[in-house]
Design a protein around this motif. Structure first.
Motif, PDB file in Angstrom:
ATOM      1  N   LEU A 166       0.830  -1.210   0.000  1.00  0.00           N
ATOM      2  CA  LEU A 166       0.000   0.000   0.000  1.00  0.00           C
ATOM      3  C   LEU A 166       0.864   1.259   0.000  1.00  0.00           C
ATOM      4  O   LEU A 166       0.508   2.258  -0.645  1.00  0.00           O
ATOM      5  N   ALA A 167       1.980   1.230   0.718  1.00  0.00           N
ATOM      6  CA  ALA A 167       2.877   2.394   0.705  1.00  0.00           C
ATOM      7  C   ALA A 167       3.422   2.620  -0.698  1.00  0.00           C
ATOM      8  O   ALA A 167       3.553   3.773  -1.149  1.00  0.00           O
ATOM      9  N   ARG A 168       3.730   1.558  -1.399  1.00  0.00           N
ATOM     10  CA  ARG A 168       4.251   1.680  -2.766  1.00  0.00           C
ATOM     11  C   ARG A 168       3.183   2.208  -3.717  1.00  0.00           C
ATOM     12  O   ARG A 168       3.439   3.115  -4.518  1.00  0.00           O
ATOM     13  N   GLU A 169       1.975   1.660  -3.633  1.00  0.00           N
ATOM     14  CA  GLU A 169       0.914   2.031  -4.580  1.00  0.00           C
ATOM     15  C   GLU A 169       0.374   3.430  -4.315  1.00  0.00           C
ATOM     16  O   GLU A 169       0.247   4.246  -5.230  1.00  0.00           O
ATOM     17  N   PHE A 170       0.031   3.744  -3.067  1.00  0.00           N
ATOM     18  CA  PHE A 170      -0.485   5.079  -2.760  1.00  0.00           C
ATOM     19  C   PHE A 170       0.611   6.134  -2.924  1.00  0.00           C
ATOM     20  O   PHE A 170       0.331   7.272  -3.296  1.00  0.00           O
ATOM     21  N   LYS A 180      -9.645   7.837  -6.283  1.00  0.00           N
ATOM     22  CA  LYS A 180     -10.358   7.244  -7.409  1.00  0.00           C
ATOM     23  C   LYS A 180      -9.957   5.787  -7.657  1.00  0.00           C
ATOM     24  O   LYS A 180     -10.781   4.965  -8.032  1.00  0.00           O
ATOM     25  N   GLU A 181      -8.674   5.480  -7.445  1.00  0.00           N
ATOM     26  CA  GLU A 181      -8.148   4.160  -7.793  1.00  0.00           C
ATOM     27  C   GLU A 181      -7.974   3.257  -6.566  1.00  0.00           C
ATOM     28  O   GLU A 181      -7.276   2.244  -6.628  1.00  0.00           O
ATOM     29  N   LYS A 182      -8.613   3.604  -5.466  1.00  0.00           N
ATOM     30  CA  LYS A 182      -8.480   2.816  -4.242  1.00  0.00           C
ATOM     31  C   LYS A 182      -8.926   1.375  -4.453  1.00  0.00           C
ATOM     32  O   LYS A 182      -8.283   0.432  -3.973  1.00  0.00           O
ATOM     33  N   LYS A 183     -10.002   1.173  -5.178  1.00  0.00           N
ATOM     34  CA  LYS A 183     -10.513  -0.173  -5.420  1.00  0.00           C
ATOM     35  C   LYS A 183      -9.514  -1.009  -6.211  1.00  0.00           C
ATOM     36  O   LYS A 183      -9.254  -2.176  -5.868  1.00  0.00           O
ATOM     37  N   ASN A 184      -8.944  -0.428  -7.249  1.00  0.00           N
ATOM     38  CA  ASN A 184      -7.968  -1.167  -8.062  1.00  0.00           C
ATOM     39  C   ASN A 184      -6.707  -1.486  -7.263  1.00  0.00           C
ATOM     40  O   ASN A 184      -6.107  -2.558  -7.445  1.00  0.00           O
ATOM     41  N   ASP A 188      -5.176  -5.276  -6.654  1.00  0.00           N
ATOM     42  CA  ASP A 188      -3.783  -5.652  -6.913  1.00  0.00           C
ATOM     43  C   ASP A 188      -3.116  -6.182  -5.648  1.00  0.00           C
ATOM     44  O   ASP A 188      -2.313  -7.131  -5.703  1.00  0.00           O
ATOM     45  N   LEU A 189      -3.456  -5.576  -4.510  1.00  0.00           N
ATOM     46  CA  LEU A 189      -2.912  -6.047  -3.233  1.00  0.00           C
ATOM     47  C   LEU A 189      -3.326  -7.489  -2.963  1.00  0.00           C
ATOM     48  O   LEU A 189      -2.513  -8.316  -2.525  1.00  0.00           O
ATOM     49  N   ALA A 190      -4.589  -7.806  -3.225  1.00  0.00           N
ATOM     50  CA  ALA A 190      -5.090  -9.163  -2.987  1.00  0.00           C
ATOM     51  C   ALA A 190      -4.323 -10.190  -3.825  1.00  0.00           C
ATOM     52  O   ALA A 190      -3.958 -11.266  -3.336  1.00  0.00           O
ATOM     53  N   LYS A 191      -4.063  -9.850  -5.088  1.00  0.00           N
ATOM     54  CA  LYS A 191      -3.330 -10.772  -5.959  1.00  0.00           C
ATOM     55  C   LYS A 191      -1.911 -11.009  -5.450  1.00  0.00           C
ATOM     56  O   LYS A 191      -1.428 -12.147  -5.417  1.00  0.00           O
ATOM     57  N   GLU A 192      -1.241  -9.933  -5.047  1.00  0.00           N
ATOM     58  CA  GLU A 192       0.126 -10.069  -4.556  1.00  0.00           C
ATOM     59  C   GLU A 192       0.177 -10.865  -3.258  1.00  0.00           C
ATOM     60  O   GLU A 192       1.075 -11.694  -3.043  1.00  0.00           O
ATOM     61  N   LEU A 193      -0.778 -10.612  -2.367  1.00  0.00           N
ATOM     62  CA  LEU A 193      -0.832 -11.343  -1.101  1.00  0.00           C
ATOM     63  C   LEU A 193      -1.009 -12.843  -1.333  1.00  0.00           C
ATOM     64  O   LEU A 193      -0.307 -13.672  -0.739  1.00  0.00           O
ATOM     65  N   GLU A 194      -1.975 -13.193  -2.181  1.00  0.00           N
ATOM     66  CA  GLU A 194      -2.256 -14.601  -2.445  1.00  0.00           C
ATOM     67  C   GLU A 194      -1.036 -15.307  -3.033  1.00  0.00           C
ATOM     68  O   GLU A 194      -0.679 -16.412  -2.609  1.00  0.00           O
ATOM     69  N   VAL A 207      -9.179  -9.916   1.520  1.00  0.00           N
ATOM     70  CA  VAL A 207      -8.496  -8.692   1.950  1.00  0.00           C
ATOM     71  C   VAL A 207      -9.268  -7.508   1.388  1.00  0.00           C
ATOM     72  O   VAL A 207      -9.757  -7.551   0.260  1.00  0.00           O
ATOM     73  N   GLY A 208      -9.420  -6.467   2.187  1.00  0.00           N
ATOM     74  CA  GLY A 208     -10.187  -5.308   1.716  1.00  0.00           C
ATOM     75  C   GLY A 208     -10.003  -4.108   2.627  1.00  0.00           C
ATOM     76  O   GLY A 208      -9.462  -4.207   3.736  1.00  0.00           O
ATOM     77  N   ILE A 209     -10.458  -2.953   2.129  1.00  0.00           N
ATOM     78  CA  ILE A 209     -10.439  -1.718   2.923  1.00  0.00           C
ATOM     79  C   ILE A 209     -11.585  -1.778   3.923  1.00  0.00           C
ATOM     80  O   ILE A 209     -12.732  -1.993   3.553  1.00  0.00           O
ATOM     81  N   ALA A 210     -11.269  -1.593   5.204  1.00  0.00           N
ATOM     82  CA  ALA A 210     -12.273  -1.785   6.250  1.00  0.00           C
ATOM     83  C   ALA A 210     -12.879  -0.477   6.754  1.00  0.00           C
ATOM     84  O   ALA A 210     -14.040  -0.438   7.134  1.00  0.00           O
ATOM     85  N   ASP A 211     -12.125   0.610   6.755  1.00  0.00           N
ATOM     86  CA  ASP A 211     -12.627   1.833   7.392  1.00  0.00           C
ATOM     87  C   ASP A 211     -12.267   3.088   6.604  1.00  0.00           C
ATOM     88  O   ASP A 211     -12.105   4.160   7.173  1.00  0.00           O
TER      89      ASP A 211
END
Length: 323
Positions: A166-170, A180-184, A188-194, A207-211
């Motif tokens: 997330l630090a890299r992407e944001f 705007k691109e938070k969902k994307n 991408d985070l989910a794919k890398e984690l898996e 994995v998802g944004i909770a708050d």
């Protein structure tokens, strides 16, 4: 007599010492394995150097996996001194249990993932993540994370990996683009984690944004809220204009339909009037024709205007005219 008593005393002393000097009883040790757990029986003693070299490899652990739900640990007697009763019972194997139950972690508020956008706006992202260990991956997990539970790995390794991604992407996007691109970014985070943790025996199922995004500077949030309110008002005004436009178009359509109906009605009334006039002319023509048929060729004694009806004692014809 004294010698006899002394002998009895020595016998009593040796008897007490002998009874109190008995070694421990080899109590059976058993381990219960639950349905959500996978057990591995690892021998604690080995004479083969080759076996020691293979100890705790993934292949070795796969062979040490057991399917039974109750494991009895074998014991060996180990001497502790010179006396025959100076010994203990030690286990010859160790049972290692891996809990495969899914673990869900939510990192919110102060525990959230702290990042910064490309234009240096700091904010915290709340994240939730669920991981589990499949039966076929238990040996792999034990090899890479010996002595750690899945909960420990989620709190340390998984959270750390999420932090880096997330630090890299944001950090490569301006704040407006981040929003705007938070969902994307999360996808991408989910794919890398898996992909990353599958090689260590962990299956990331969610994995998802909770708050949402909580900004370090409260003024940033106020500005964003104000922009949102203004955009909402603009959208509302546009929607109202669109609604009024639809109403106007509907009313215009109704008025046009009413006008068309009136025009069609007027045309129909005019046509009806013409039909009545034509009918009257037809009736008059038929009356003149009938009168002509009955004329005897004599000139009437009294001439009447062309529009007057002839009167005679002969009565009327079937059209109502006097003959």
């Amino acid at each position: 007599m004294r010698n006899f008593n002394f002998i009895l005393l020595l016998v009593a002393v040796f008897t007490v010492v002998g009874l109190s000097g008995c070694g421990p009883y080899p109590t059976e040790q058993a381990v219960e394995v639950k349905n959500n757990e996978t057990a591995f029986v690892v021998p604690l003693e080995s004479d083969s150097k080759s076996k020691q070299a293979q100890f705790m490899s993934i292949e070795y652990l796969e062979k040490a996996k057991v399917a039974t739900k109750r494991i009895v640990i074998p014991l060996r007697k180990r001497s502790l001194g010179r006396a025959w009763f100076d010994y203990e019972w030690i286990p010859l194997a160790r049972v290692i249990v891996v809990d495969r139950s899914p673990v869900t972690r939510e990192w919110l508020d102060k525990e959230g993932i702290k990042v910064e956008s490309l234009d240096s706006v700091g904010f915290t992202v709340g994240v939730n993540c669920t991981g589990m260990i499949r039966e076929e991956d238990a040996a792999k997990f034990l090899y890479y994370y010996p002595g750690n539970s899945l909960a420990d790995v989620m709190n340390k390794n998984v959270k750390g990996f999420i932090q880096n991604v997330l630090a890299r992407e944001f950090g490569s996007r301006d704040l407006s683009v981040c929003q705007k691109e938070k969902k994307n970014i999360v996808l991408d985070l989910a794919k890398e984690l898996e992909t990353h943790f599958a090689q260590y025996g962990i299956t990331i199922s969610n994995v998802g944004i909770a708050d949402g995004m909580s900004y370090d500077n409260a003024e940033v949030q106020k500005t964003i809220d104000a922009v949102f309110v203004n955009e909402t008002r603009v959208k509302q005004a546009e929607q109202e204009r669109e609604a009024q436009k639809i109403i106007n178009e509907k009313e215009l359509s109704i008025a046009q339909n009413e006008r068309l109906k009136a025009e069609e009605f007027a045309k129909a009334a005019e046509a009806q009037t013409k039909m009545v006039e034509l009918k009257i002319r037809q009736m008059e023509a038929e009356a003149r024709l009938e009168s002509a048929k009955r004329w005897d060729g004599k000139t009437p004694s009294v001439l009447s205007p062309p529009t007057a009806r002839f009167c005679s004692s002969s009565g009327t014809n079937d059209k109502g005219y006097l003959l």
